[in-house]
Design a protein around this motif. Sequence first.
Motif, PDB file in Angstrom:
ATOM      1  N   ALA A 138      -2.284  -2.161   8.506  1.00 22.33           N
ATOM      2  CA  ALA A 138      -2.760  -3.127   7.747  1.00 22.33           C
ATOM      3  C   ALA A 138      -2.972  -2.762   6.448  1.00 22.33           C
ATOM      4  O   ALA A 138      -2.519  -3.463   5.414  1.00 22.33           O
ATOM      5  N   GLY A 139      -3.622  -1.597   6.410  1.00 24.38           N
ATOM      6  CA  GLY A 139      -3.983  -1.052   5.140  1.00 24.38           C
ATOM      7  C   GLY A 139      -2.564  -0.538   4.404  1.00 24.38           C
ATOM      8  O   GLY A 139      -2.503  -0.825   3.047  1.00 24.38           O
ATOM      9  N   SER A 140      -1.600   0.035   5.093  1.00 23.13           N
ATOM     10  CA  SER A 140      -0.498   0.448   4.572  1.00 23.13           C
ATOM     11  C   SER A 140       0.473  -0.794   3.925  1.00 23.13           C
ATOM     12  O   SER A 140       0.839  -0.735   2.936  1.00 23.13           O
ATOM     13  N   VAL A 141       0.431  -1.754   4.580  1.00 18.99           N
ATOM     14  CA  VAL A 141       0.966  -2.963   4.363  1.00 18.99           C
ATOM     15  C   VAL A 141       0.339  -3.693   2.971  1.00 18.99           C
ATOM     16  O   VAL A 141       1.008  -3.901   2.197  1.00 18.99           O
ATOM     17  N   LEU A 142      -0.958  -3.583   2.922  1.00 18.35           N
ATOM     18  CA  LEU A 142      -1.609  -4.105   1.605  1.00 18.35           C
ATOM     19  C   LEU A 142      -1.130  -3.036   0.505  1.00 18.35           C
ATOM     20  O   LEU A 142      -0.885  -3.509  -0.939  1.00 18.35           O
ATOM     21  N   TRP A 143      -1.206  -1.787   0.847  1.00 13.51           N
ATOM     22  CA  TRP A 143      -0.848  -0.688  -0.203  1.00 13.51           C
ATOM     23  C   TRP A 143       0.678  -1.171  -0.797  1.00 13.51           C
ATOM     24  O   TRP A 143       0.767  -1.154  -2.108  1.00 13.51           O
ATOM     25  N   THR A 144       1.550  -1.307  -0.069  1.00 12.19           N
ATOM     26  CA  THR A 144       3.033  -1.900  -0.118  1.00 12.19           C
ATOM     27  C   THR A 144       2.742  -2.919  -1.030  1.00 12.19           C
ATOM     28  O   THR A 144       3.460  -3.103  -2.383  1.00 12.19           O
ATOM     29  N   LEU A 145       2.219  -4.026  -0.716  1.00 15.46           N
ATOM     30  CA  LEU A 145       2.083  -5.278  -1.552  1.00 15.46           C
ATOM     31  C   LEU A 145       1.604  -4.853  -3.225  1.00 15.46           C
ATOM     32  O   LEU A 145       2.067  -5.726  -4.074  1.00 15.46           O
ATOM     33  N   GLY A 146       0.819  -3.872  -3.183  1.00 16.19           N
ATOM     34  CA  GLY A 146       0.218  -3.663  -4.568  1.00 16.19           C
ATOM     35  C   GLY A 146       1.056  -2.781  -5.423  1.00 16.19           C
ATOM     36  O   GLY A 146       1.524  -3.301  -6.297  1.00 16.19           O
ATOM     37  N   TYR A 147       1.848  -1.759  -4.683  1.00 18.57           N
ATOM     38  CA  TYR A 147       2.675  -0.871  -5.611  1.00 18.57           C
ATOM     39  C   TYR A 147       4.067  -1.742  -5.698  1.00 18.57           C
ATOM     40  O   TYR A 147       4.503  -1.263  -6.713  1.00 18.57           O
ATOM     41  N   ASP A 148       4.301  -2.444  -4.771  1.00 19.93           N
ATOM     42  CA  ASP A 148       5.610  -3.264  -5.071  1.00 19.93           C
ATOM     43  C   ASP A 148       5.551  -4.293  -6.107  1.00 19.93           C
ATOM     44  O   ASP A 148       6.619  -4.832  -6.497  1.00 19.93           O
ATOM     45  N   THR A 149       4.323  -4.780  -6.082  1.00 20.84           N
ATOM     46  CA  THR A 149       4.047  -5.921  -7.138  1.00 20.84           C
ATOM     47  C   THR A 149       4.141  -5.106  -8.467  1.00 20.84           C
ATOM     48  O   THR A 149       4.912  -5.867  -9.384  1.00 20.84           O
ATOM     49  N   ILE A 150       3.785  -4.062  -8.554  1.00 22.95           N
ATOM     50  CA  ILE A 150       4.005  -3.357  -9.930  1.00 22.95           C
ATOM     51  C   ILE A 150       5.434  -3.206 -10.195  1.00 22.95           C
ATOM     52  O   ILE A 150       5.826  -3.344 -11.181  1.00 22.95           O
TER      53      ILE A 150
END
Length: 233
Positions: free
Chosen positions: A117-129
């Motif tokens: 779950a934490g890694s999914v949110l990490w991806t959401l953050g960096y891939d938004t950038i």
Amino acid sequence: VMRGAGCAYNDFVDRDFDAKVERTRSRPIPSGQVSPRAAMLFAAMLSLAGLLVLVQFNSFTIALAIGSLALVAIYPFMKRFTYWPQFVLGLAFNWGALTGWAAVNGSLALAPLLLYAGSVLWTLGYDTIYAHQDAEDDLMAGLKSTALRFGESSPLWVAGFYAATIVLWSLAGLEAGAHWPYFIGVTLAGVQFAWQVGTLDTSDATNCLSRFRSNQSAAALVFAGLVANMALS
């Protein structure tokens, strides 16, 4: 090998759109360096190699890994239908957090679910950038992304995703009985995340690309913490 297969498949599906975007038109398929047929053959060969590795694991892990293929298959199409393709990418891209645990234990537990779950949110953050590099081209092509969904509020959203990532990674470590080096690694990754958000300029493609790529440093910090943790176990 599955990372390579997924990238080849993604580029095959997106080849027409990639040809219309300045940043991606030099990719192998739209630039003519690789034919679509050759790309799919490459993906098939890598998938076969991945299967040969997968069947060495227990039956639970094999079934779990096969379950990720649906996410991999639909991800390239999501930007046509939803502003949240980055979420689907996160679900697919971080599946290894589950399969790695399952390969060792033959089952799942709360710790890998928190890590996932934490890694999914990490991806959401960096891939938004990352998506902010193509926001204007995507808009003209009729494609969707979290960058377009959040707009000027993206830094705030990314900060929220990153903060939740650190919390979930920390909880995963506590649940797994990790030692202090792991939490130092996660904390330092949090500092790196803060730098990203604090210096992010979503109107500058070069700035976005450098902040996106800097996630390699965040990952290296967590990995170093894990290695040190193992040394104490």
